[in-house]
Scaffold this motif. Structure first.
Motif, mmCIF file in Angstrom:
data_model
loop_
_atom_site.group_PDB
_atom_site.id
_atom_site.type_symbol
_atom_site.label_atom_id
_atom_site.label_comp_id
_atom_site.label_asym_id
_atom_site.label_seq_id
_atom_site.Cartn_x
_atom_site.Cartn_y
_atom_site.Cartn_z
ATOM 1 N N LYS B 39 67.439 64.378 32.480
ATOM 2 C CA LYS B 39 68.632 63.829 31.838
ATOM 3 C C LYS B 39 69.890 64.240 32.605
ATOM 4 O O LYS B 39 70.867 63.503 32.682
ATOM 5 C CB LYS B 39 68.725 64.310 30.382
ATOM 6 C CG LYS B 39 67.624 63.769 29.502
ATOM 7 C CD LYS B 39 67.803 62.284 29.233
ATOM 8 C CE LYS B 39 66.897 61.768 28.154
ATOM 9 N NZ LYS B 39 65.596 61.345 28.636
ATOM 10 N N GLN B 46 75.231 58.715 37.090
ATOM 11 C CA GLN B 46 76.269 57.855 36.516
ATOM 12 C C GLN B 46 77.653 58.262 37.006
ATOM 13 O O GLN B 46 78.492 57.404 37.264
ATOM 14 C CB GLN B 46 76.215 57.863 34.980
ATOM 15 C CG GLN B 46 74.908 57.381 34.388
ATOM 16 C CD GLN B 46 74.518 55.962 34.805
ATOM 17 O OE1 GLN B 46 75.249 55.274 35.514
ATOM 18 N NE2 GLN B 46 73.342 55.531 34.387
ATOM 19 N N ARG B 144 78.096 54.270 30.355
ATOM 20 C CA ARG B 144 76.835 54.878 30.792
ATOM 21 C C ARG B 144 76.967 56.392 30.881
ATOM 22 O O ARG B 144 76.049 57.116 30.551
ATOM 23 C CB ARG B 144 76.423 54.324 32.154
ATOM 24 C CG ARG B 144 75.932 52.916 32.073
ATOM 25 C CD ARG B 144 75.232 52.517 33.344
ATOM 26 N NE ARG B 144 74.940 51.101 33.320
ATOM 27 C CZ ARG B 144 75.800 50.170 33.714
ATOM 28 N NH1 ARG B 144 76.964 50.515 34.207
ATOM 29 N NH2 ARG B 144 75.482 48.902 33.625
ATOM 30 N N ALA B 146 78.958 58.240 29.096
ATOM 31 C CA ALA B 146 78.960 58.769 27.727
ATOM 32 C C ALA B 146 77.537 58.858 27.180
ATOM 33 O O ALA B 146 77.156 59.859 26.563
ATOM 34 C CB ALA B 146 79.826 57.896 26.825
ATOM 35 N N VAL B 147 76.731 57.806 27.436
ATOM 36 C CA VAL B 147 75.349 57.802 26.940
ATOM 37 C C VAL B 147 74.520 58.872 27.646
ATOM 38 O O VAL B 147 73.775 59.622 27.005
ATOM 39 C CB VAL B 147 74.710 56.403 27.127
ATOM 40 C CG1 VAL B 147 73.227 56.439 26.825
ATOM 41 C CG2 VAL B 147 75.397 55.392 26.238
ATOM 42 N N ARG B 150 75.396 62.246 26.325
ATOM 43 C CA ARG B 150 74.854 62.436 24.976
ATOM 44 C C ARG B 150 73.355 62.754 25.061
ATOM 45 O O ARG B 150 72.856 63.636 24.377
ATOM 46 C CB ARG B 150 75.078 61.140 24.188
ATOM 47 C CG ARG B 150 74.971 61.264 22.702
ATOM 48 C CD ARG B 150 75.666 60.079 22.039
ATOM 49 N NE ARG B 150 75.110 58.811 22.474
ATOM 50 C CZ ARG B 150 74.399 58.004 21.680
ATOM 51 N NH1 ARG B 150 74.158 58.327 20.438
ATOM 52 N NH2 ARG B 150 73.939 56.862 22.132
ATOM 53 N N ASP B 151 72.640 62.022 25.937
ATOM 54 C CA ASP B 151 71.202 62.251 26.092
ATOM 55 C C ASP B 151 70.933 63.647 26.645
ATOM 56 O O ASP B 151 69.986 64.313 26.248
ATOM 57 C CB ASP B 151 70.590 61.212 27.037
ATOM 58 C CG ASP B 151 70.554 59.834 26.411
ATOM 59 O OD1 ASP B 151 70.775 59.746 25.189
ATOM 60 O OD2 ASP B 151 70.322 58.854 27.137
ATOM 61 N N ARG B 157 69.549 70.616 23.801
ATOM 62 C CA ARG B 157 69.378 71.204 22.471
ATOM 63 C C ARG B 157 67.888 71.377 22.156
ATOM 64 O O ARG B 157 67.466 72.418 21.682
ATOM 65 C CB ARG B 157 70.047 70.301 21.432
ATOM 66 C CG ARG B 157 70.156 70.922 20.055
ATOM 67 C CD ARG B 157 70.779 69.963 19.098
ATOM 68 N NE ARG B 157 70.096 68.673 19.154
ATOM 69 C CZ ARG B 157 70.585 67.543 18.681
ATOM 70 N NH1 ARG B 157 71.763 67.513 18.134
ATOM 71 N NH2 ARG B 157 69.904 66.432 18.755
ATOM 72 N N ASP B 158 67.094 70.348 22.495
ATOM 73 C CA ASP B 158 65.651 70.440 22.266
ATOM 74 C C ASP B 158 65.037 71.580 23.084
ATOM 75 O O ASP B 158 64.209 72.332 22.593
ATOM 76 C CB ASP B 158 64.956 69.121 22.630
ATOM 77 C CG ASP B 158 65.224 68.046 21.601
ATOM 78 O OD1 ASP B 158 65.785 68.386 20.533
ATOM 79 O OD2 ASP B 158 64.886 66.876 21.858
ATOM 80 N N LEU B 161 66.032 74.935 21.844
ATOM 81 C CA LEU B 161 65.342 75.179 20.579
ATOM 82 C C LEU B 161 63.922 75.687 20.827
ATOM 83 O O LEU B 161 63.438 76.564 20.118
ATOM 84 C CB LEU B 161 65.306 73.877 19.771
ATOM 85 C CG LEU B 161 65.306 73.986 18.254
ATOM 86 C CD1 LEU B 161 66.600 74.607 17.779
ATOM 87 C CD2 LEU B 161 65.143 72.599 17.627
ATOM 88 N N PHE B 166 59.652 79.394 16.858
ATOM 89 C CA PHE B 166 58.212 79.561 16.826
ATOM 90 C C PHE B 166 57.557 78.182 16.848
ATOM 91 O O PHE B 166 58.118 77.264 16.258
ATOM 92 C CB PHE B 166 57.847 80.301 15.524
ATOM 93 C CG PHE B 166 56.420 80.696 15.442
ATOM 94 C CD1 PHE B 166 55.969 81.874 16.010
ATOM 95 C CD2 PHE B 166 55.509 79.864 14.810
ATOM 96 C CE1 PHE B 166 54.636 82.221 15.943
ATOM 97 C CE2 PHE B 166 54.176 80.200 14.744
ATOM 98 C CZ PHE B 166 53.738 81.382 15.306
#
Lengths: 287, 199
Positions: B39, B46, B144, B146-147, B150-151, B157-158, B161, B166
């Motif tokens: 990403k 872009q 593009r 901005a997208v 965001r992605d 974040r994933d 995390l 756990f």
């Protein structure tokens, strides 16, 4: 603005709630609840922030602006386009952008609906938000070379917006679909020339809608009489179910394409100034 | 017979172990990491796409608005500065680096915004086909960007995390202990406020 803040905060609030639940559950029920909570948290991050209409066919008219006759005409054109080229174009009208800008809304909607073939990323979405007076053509990554930003803008400005301005929503959508199909099926350089010629003619005659007369809308109507197309209009064509629509991986929508006249007014601070200046001169919407 | 049976049992045990390790989130860390890196590549692509549009845009504007020298030079300078700041995927864990990248790109956004704003004053420029095409390409590219941003934020974040929750946390503390959380974009100042226009 308050609505927007709530909308933006909702997923993270949900996440916090679940994590708190996760904390409490940890004491109560052990590792199983932890796994469950983690799965829930992950699901929350994957979910879209909007409440989208269901993909019920090639034309999803939530805003109720397209009469049944025009609608079935448009659907036949869209079905014939997919039969010939595999390109999947879907028309959507929404009653609200849910306090978002149309760029964010349309890319999320295209991702949620998974338009186009997964390998080719050849989906297209024509989104109309009549209440916000916004229109946008969202282009799948595989078609960005053919359906360029400049081209989407030309289509919106010359085929769609003039009809919308006179209140003819169905006609505008129809003309937009014709223009998109034409740009996709005819050699795009040739098409571009045609549009520029039409523009110059319009500028000469000082009548904004004369550009439309040069629009090759006739070409597609021929396909309606085509026996091929009649077949597509049968059990498969008119009311295509969502499972017929090939899944597309979400990442292949990169959010390109220009929306109407106003520049993007969100997310990019520097562009806000420019957008605000053009917004001061022109009405807020695209038409 | 007994021998093959025990071998089969061993094979099953190995399979079961493999599946349970995979089920325990062993794979989630590298998967999320690669996803976030991919990403980031999109983000950089872009921004690069935007940088590639600029020379053409500047040349077009110059033809109509030579007197806007200050704005044009500031765009060119901001562009060369922005293209010189590159981050490879391994540097994403360094918040300083990411901030540098973001600042350089923001400066370019600012200069570009001014360029578009001053071009409003030149009717001939505004109706120039080349300029209109470039402007819509620029708009599309900003979308593009901005997208892609965001992605990237979502992917980071994933990934972060997986390092802190756990069951992948177990692997994050042992085998992948070298993995650090990635940095993401910070909201630029005033991005949440509507713009102030002064005449």
């Amino acid at each position: 603005m308050v609505g927007l803040a709530i909308l933006r905060d909702a997923p993270s609030a949900l996440l916090r709630m679940r994590i708190r639940f996760f904390g409490r559950a940890l004491k109560a029920r052990g590792p199983f609840a932890v796994v469950l909570a983690a799965a829930l948290a992950l699901f929350a991050t994957l979910a879209f922030a909007f409440d989208f209409p269901a993909l019920t066919g090639r034309v999803v008219d939530q805003a109720n602006i397209i009469p049944a006759a025009t609608r079935s005409q448009i659907e036949a054109k869209l079905a014939s386009l997919e039969d010939k080229s595999g390109i999947q174009l879907v028309v959507a009208t929404v009653s609200s952008l849910q306090d978002s800008d149309i760029e964010t809304f349309s890319v999320d909607l295209a991702r949620a609906w998974k338009l186009g073939e997964a390998k080719k990323n050849n989906g297209l979405l024509l989104l109309v938000a009549p209440n916000e007076r916004k229109v946008r053509i969202e282009v799948g990554y595989g078609l960005e070379g053919t359906m360029t930003d400049a081209l989407t803008k030309v289509i919106i400005q010359s085929a769609i917006v003039p009809k919308f301005r006179s209140g003819d929503y169905a006609g505008g959508v129809d003309a937009g679909v014709d223009a998109i199909i034409d740009a996709l099926t005819v050699d795009s350089a040739e098409w571009q020339k045609k549009v520029e010629g039409a523009r110059r003619a319009a500028a000469r005659s000082h009548r904004p809608d004369s550009a439309l007369r040069h629009f090759p809308a006739v070409r597609l109507h021929r396909h309606l009489d085509d026996p091929q197309c009649a077949r597509a209009d049968g059990p498969m064509g008119a009311a295509r179910q969502p499972d017929d629509l090939h899944p597309l991986s979400p990442s292949s929508w990169s959010g390109g394409g220009a929306a109407g006249a106003a520049a993007r007014a969100a997310a990019i601070p520097a562009f806000q100034a420019a957008a605000a200046i053009s917004a001061a001169a022109a009405p807020r919407g695209d038409w | 017979m007994a021998f093959t049976f025990s071998r089969m049992r061993a094979a099953f045990a190995a399979l079961a172990l493999g599946l349970s390790v995979a089920g325990c989130g062993y794979n989630t860390i590298p998967t999320a990491e690669e996803n976030a890196k991919a990403k980031w590549a999109d983000v950089q692509n872009q921004y690069q796409r935007r940088a590639d549009l600029i020379p053409n845009l500047v040349a077009t504007v110059q033809g109509y608005a030579k007197q806007e020298k200050d704005v044009l030079t500031s765009v060119i300078e901001a562009r060369s500065k922005a293209t010189s700041v590159k981050i490879d995927a391994s540097q994403l864990t360094d918040p300083e680096k990411v901030k540098q990248f973001q600042d350089a790109q923001n400066q370019l956004s600012g200069a570009l915004g001014r360029l578009i704003a001053v071009s409003e004053a030149y009717p001939d420029l505004k109706s120039n086909q080349n300029f209109l095409a470039l402007q819509s390409q620029l708009e599309g590219t900003e979308n593009r960007i901005a997208v892609a941003r965001r992605d990237y934020v979502g992917a980071v974040r994933d990934y972060n995390l997986t390092l802190s929750t756990f069951p992948s946390l177990i692997w994050a503390k042992t085998i992948f202990s070298g993995n650090k959380p990635m940095a993401t974009f910070t909201a630029s100042e005033g991005a949440d406020k509507p713009p102030q226009v002064k005449f």
